[in-house]
Write a protein that holds these residues in place. Structure first.
Motif, PDB file in Angstrom:
ATOM      1  N   ASP A 196      -0.022   8.474  -0.244  1.00  0.00           N
ATOM      2  CA  ASP A 196      -0.356   9.538   0.316  1.00  0.00           C
ATOM      3  C   ASP A 196      -1.929   9.413   0.807  1.00  0.00           C
ATOM      4  O   ASP A 196      -2.492  10.254   1.338  1.00  0.00           O
ATOM      5  N   ASP A 197      -2.421   7.987   0.297  1.00  0.00           N
ATOM      6  CA  ASP A 197      -3.597   7.674   1.171  1.00  0.00           C
ATOM      7  C   ASP A 197      -3.341   7.529   2.659  1.00  0.00           C
ATOM      8  O   ASP A 197      -2.462   7.112   3.077  1.00  0.00           O
ATOM      9  N   VAL A 198      -4.461   8.020   3.604  1.00  0.00           N
ATOM     10  CA  VAL A 198      -4.431   7.937   4.648  1.00  0.00           C
ATOM     11  C   VAL A 198      -4.720   6.510   5.278  1.00  0.00           C
ATOM     12  O   VAL A 198      -5.878   6.022   5.088  1.00  0.00           O
ATOM     13  N   TYR A 199      -4.059   6.210   6.207  1.00  0.00           N
ATOM     14  CA  TYR A 199      -4.205   5.014   6.994  1.00  0.00           C
ATOM     15  C   TYR A 199      -4.800   5.216   8.474  1.00  0.00           C
ATOM     16  O   TYR A 199      -5.776   4.476   8.724  1.00  0.00           O
TER      17      TYR A 199
ATOM     18  N   ASP B 146     -12.690   0.669   1.429  1.00  0.00           N
ATOM     19  CA  ASP B 146     -12.496   2.232   1.594  1.00  0.00           C
ATOM     20  C   ASP B 146     -13.029   2.489   2.932  1.00  0.00           C
ATOM     21  O   ASP B 146     -13.371   4.139   3.045  1.00  0.00           O
TER      22      ASP B 146
ATOM     23  N   ARG C 190      -2.432  12.693  11.418  1.00  0.00           N
ATOM     24  CA  ARG C 190      -2.686  11.554  10.519  1.00  0.00           C
ATOM     25  C   ARG C 190      -1.564  10.823  10.080  1.00  0.00           C
ATOM     26  O   ARG C 190      -0.622  11.433   9.900  1.00  0.00           O
TER      27      ARG C 190
ATOM     28  N   SER D 299      -8.999   2.611   6.481  1.00  0.00           N
ATOM     29  CA  SER D 299      -8.171   3.236   7.417  1.00  0.00           C
ATOM     30  C   SER D 299      -8.810   3.046   8.783  1.00  0.00           C
ATOM     31  O   SER D 299     -10.048   2.660   8.976  1.00  0.00           O
TER      32      SER D 299
ATOM     33  N   ARG E 201      -0.041   3.464  -3.054  1.00  0.00           N
ATOM     34  CA  ARG E 201      -0.956   4.692  -2.781  1.00  0.00           C
ATOM     35  C   ARG E 201      -0.258   5.471  -1.414  1.00  0.00           C
ATOM     36  O   ARG E 201      -0.836   5.289  -0.310  1.00  0.00           O
TER      37      ARG E 201
ATOM     38  N   GLY F  29      -6.193  -1.864   2.924  1.00  0.00           N
ATOM     39  CA  GLY F  29      -6.076  -0.543   2.470  1.00  0.00           C
ATOM     40  C   GLY F  29      -7.197   0.313   3.137  1.00  0.00           C
ATOM     41  O   GLY F  29      -7.250   1.300   2.518  1.00  0.00           O
TER      42      GLY F  29
ATOM     43  N   THR G 113      -0.176   8.638   6.973  1.00  0.00           N
ATOM     44  CA  THR G 113      -0.493   8.031   5.441  1.00  0.00           C
ATOM     45  C   THR G 113       0.193   6.732   5.502  1.00  0.00           C
ATOM     46  O   THR G 113       0.937   6.391   6.220  1.00  0.00           O
TER      47      THR G 113
ATOM     48  N   HIS H  85       0.709  -1.176   0.072  1.00  0.00           N
ATOM     49  CA  HIS H  85      -0.037   0.153  -0.061  1.00  0.00           C
ATOM     50  C   HIS H  85       0.803   1.446  -0.007  1.00  0.00           C
ATOM     51  O   HIS H  85       0.466   2.186  -0.547  1.00  0.00           O
TER      52      HIS H  85
ATOM     53  N   ARG I 119     -13.624   3.790   7.014  1.00  0.00           N
ATOM     54  CA  ARG I 119     -12.864   4.329   8.016  1.00  0.00           C
ATOM     55  C   ARG I 119     -13.469   3.656   9.170  1.00  0.00           C
ATOM     56  O   ARG I 119     -14.525   4.017   9.551  1.00  0.00           O
TER      57      ARG I 119
END
Length: 538
Positions: free
Chosen positions: A25-28, A213, A36, A240, A23, A238, A38, A19, A215
């Protein structure tokens, strides 16, 4: 032929690397107190923590005890251990005395990462095989027993530090964690969980109500699968997480809005607390789309109508991987769903013989694929063999399957009550009591009868600002329950004793028995008569 998920899918190290590359820069993770992460930042944090653990001597297969509340360092410690192929052992930060000593010794850990508030309690007991303790503070200098070294948290926070390469890859069947059960019937047992077990228990193919996707709100503690498994599963698929230190009724919906939560797991008591709050115009003003309520009780339709979310329910425990799950918005109360794909379930009697539909039986389970449930209790072959007798895992929970194929929870085997020749489900009685508008919490336990078998004691806590009238509760129950199920005794308390994961400690209530503040309606089926039952003080 069995086809297991690849290591890149279910092993934390490889999923995180994938991941972070695809990706970055995507937030985990989103934290209330420290911003936060990423996926790229998460990988950097985990690698530096792994390097720090490695410098302290942690290697493949070693146990790393983590005695931390929910937060960044706790996640770094668990994931850093797993990045090395070591085993994370998250431990309840509230433990002390004999139970803490037992867990430390049983884990076999040589290193621990602990919150400063836990250090004195840890040093007051025998520290087993521990040789190093990392304290979540800059300078933990203090006197320690011979052979034990203290380190500050900076040893795990050196950004840019790189761990040594693995000599062999981490496999899906390798042990990821040891999570200790609550030990309500004896000493806590360490449940061995592989990477595949953790992944299978909660990924979107198992928790079919979730999406990649989503959270997830991480409000269950990380020493519980509702914290540790959700955090690891979200990383692998993947998704969050939104991390808070614990569940708070008053702040639940503001947290959901602030941290943009879309999916949440709620214990039944938590759902009840939220429903007992006063309705507001903002009850539908949030981004939450799916809620899993366990156990469901009767809360499902009301929760959906009031908050506008899809409600699901399921059955799971530390050792297994969600064998039962419902569809959206089940209309039947008290159900746990139906078997998911990949599991086999049976309801059996004391001799492991099948019981017919409509008859209570213990739920036993096995999975189609290996390593998708616990592979045993750490260091306890006898307990492992007992749980897995006849090739099926025995849950210790009683269920009934109805004609539609829905499974309804009846009770824990140890919580069942026998009164006047009838078997009583404490869970069913509690569900009806909780429907009373003045009752916030309820627990039903057996107490000795002066004749034979058991009597029923209900211990209740009121909704804030309200008063519980025991005679009114009995009148409320009379049209809802058979006479033999209606409690003889009622005790009103401010709050029920609970574990840090919000499970009611019924053993505490059973041990207290008939205290001097119990109300007795009398041993008969007519109108209740208020009186006192003398006994040991609470």
């Amino acid at each position: 032929m069995t086809r297991l998920p690849s290591a890149e899918t279910c092993v934390l190290r490889y999923a995180l690397e994938r991941h972070a590359a695809e990706r970055p820069d995507d937030v985990y993770a989103v934290f209330e107190d420290c911003g936060r992460w990423t996926f790229a930042e998460t990988l950097a944090h985990v690698r530096s923590t792994a390097a720090g653990l490695q410098r302290l001597g942690v290697g493949r297969g070693d146990a790393v005890l983590v005695m931390m509340p929910n937060g960044a360092l706790g996640l770094r410690a668990m994931f850093g251990a797993n990045y090395l192929g070591a085993v994370s052992v998250p431990v309840n930060p509230a433990y002390r005395g004999a139970i803490l000593e037992h867990v430390v010794a049983d884990s076999g850990a040589t290193i621990a990462v602990v919150h400063p508030d836990c250090l004195d309690r840890l040093l007051e007991v025998s520290t087993g095989a521990l040789t190093r303790i990392v304290v979540a503070s800059p300078d933990p200098a203090r006197e320690t027993p011979e052979g034990l070294t203290l380190h500050g948290q900076t040893v795990l926070l050196e950004e840019g530090a790189e761990p040594v390469l693995l000599e062999a890859p981490i496999e899906p069947w390798d042990t990821q964690s040891i999570i200790f059960t609550s030990g309500t019937t004896g000493r806590s047992k360490g449940v061995l969980s592989s990477y595949l077990h953790c992944y299978t228990a909660m990924n979107p193919e198992t928790w079919t109500c979730t999406r990649a996707d989503d959270r997830h709100l991480l409000h269950m503690p990380i020493f519980h699968i509702g914290g540790a498994f959700i955090a690891a599963m979200a990383l692998c698929v993947g998704a969050s997480i939104a991390v808070v230190d614990r569940f708070r009724t008053d702040d639940f919906w503001p947290v959901v809005r602030r941290l943009e939560v879309s999916c949440v797991f709620l214990l039944g008591a938590m759902a009840t607390f939220l429903l007992k709050q006063r309705p507001t115009p903002e009850d539908h003003d949030h981004g939450l789309r799916a809620v899993m309520i366990v156990p469901l009780g009767q809360a499902g339709p009301e929760f959906r109508a009031r908050f506008g979310v899809d409600v699901y329910t399921l059955f799971n425990m530390t050792e297994i991987s969600t064998p039962l799950i419902s569809g959206a918005n089940p209309s039947k109360p008290n159900i746990c769903g139906r078997p998911r794909a990949g599991v086999q379930v049976r309801l059996v009697d004391a001799n492991d013989m099948l019981v017919p539909d409509g008859t209570p039986g213990e739920l036993i389970i096995r999975t189609d694929d290996p390593w998708t449930m616990t592979h045993g209790y750490h260091g306890r072959p006898e307990a492992t063999a007992a749980a897995w007798r006849n090739g099926w895992f025995h849950t210790g929970d009683m269920f009934v399957r109805d004609a539609d194929g829905d499974f309804q929870f009846v009770d824990r085997l140890k919580d069942a009550i026998r009164r006047r020749g009838e078997n009583i489900s404490s869970y069913e009685v509690e569900a009806e009591i909780l429907a009373h508008p003045d009752v916030r919490e309820a627990a039903v336990v057996a107490v000795p009868s002066d004749a034979t078998e058991d009597e029923v004691l209900a211990v209740l806590a009121p909704v804030e600002g309200r008063i519980i009238d025991p005679s009114a509760v009995i009148a409320f129950l009379e049209p809802r329950l058979p006479a033999f199920m209606i409690p003889r005794y009622i005790r009103v308390v401010d709050a029920l004793p609970k574990t840090p994961t919000a499970k009611v400690e019924k053993h505490v209530l059973r041990a207290a028995g008939l205290t001097s503040d119990c109300w007795d309606r009398g041993d008969r089926r007519g109108p209740p008569v208020p009186s006192k039952v003398e006994g040991p003080p609470s």
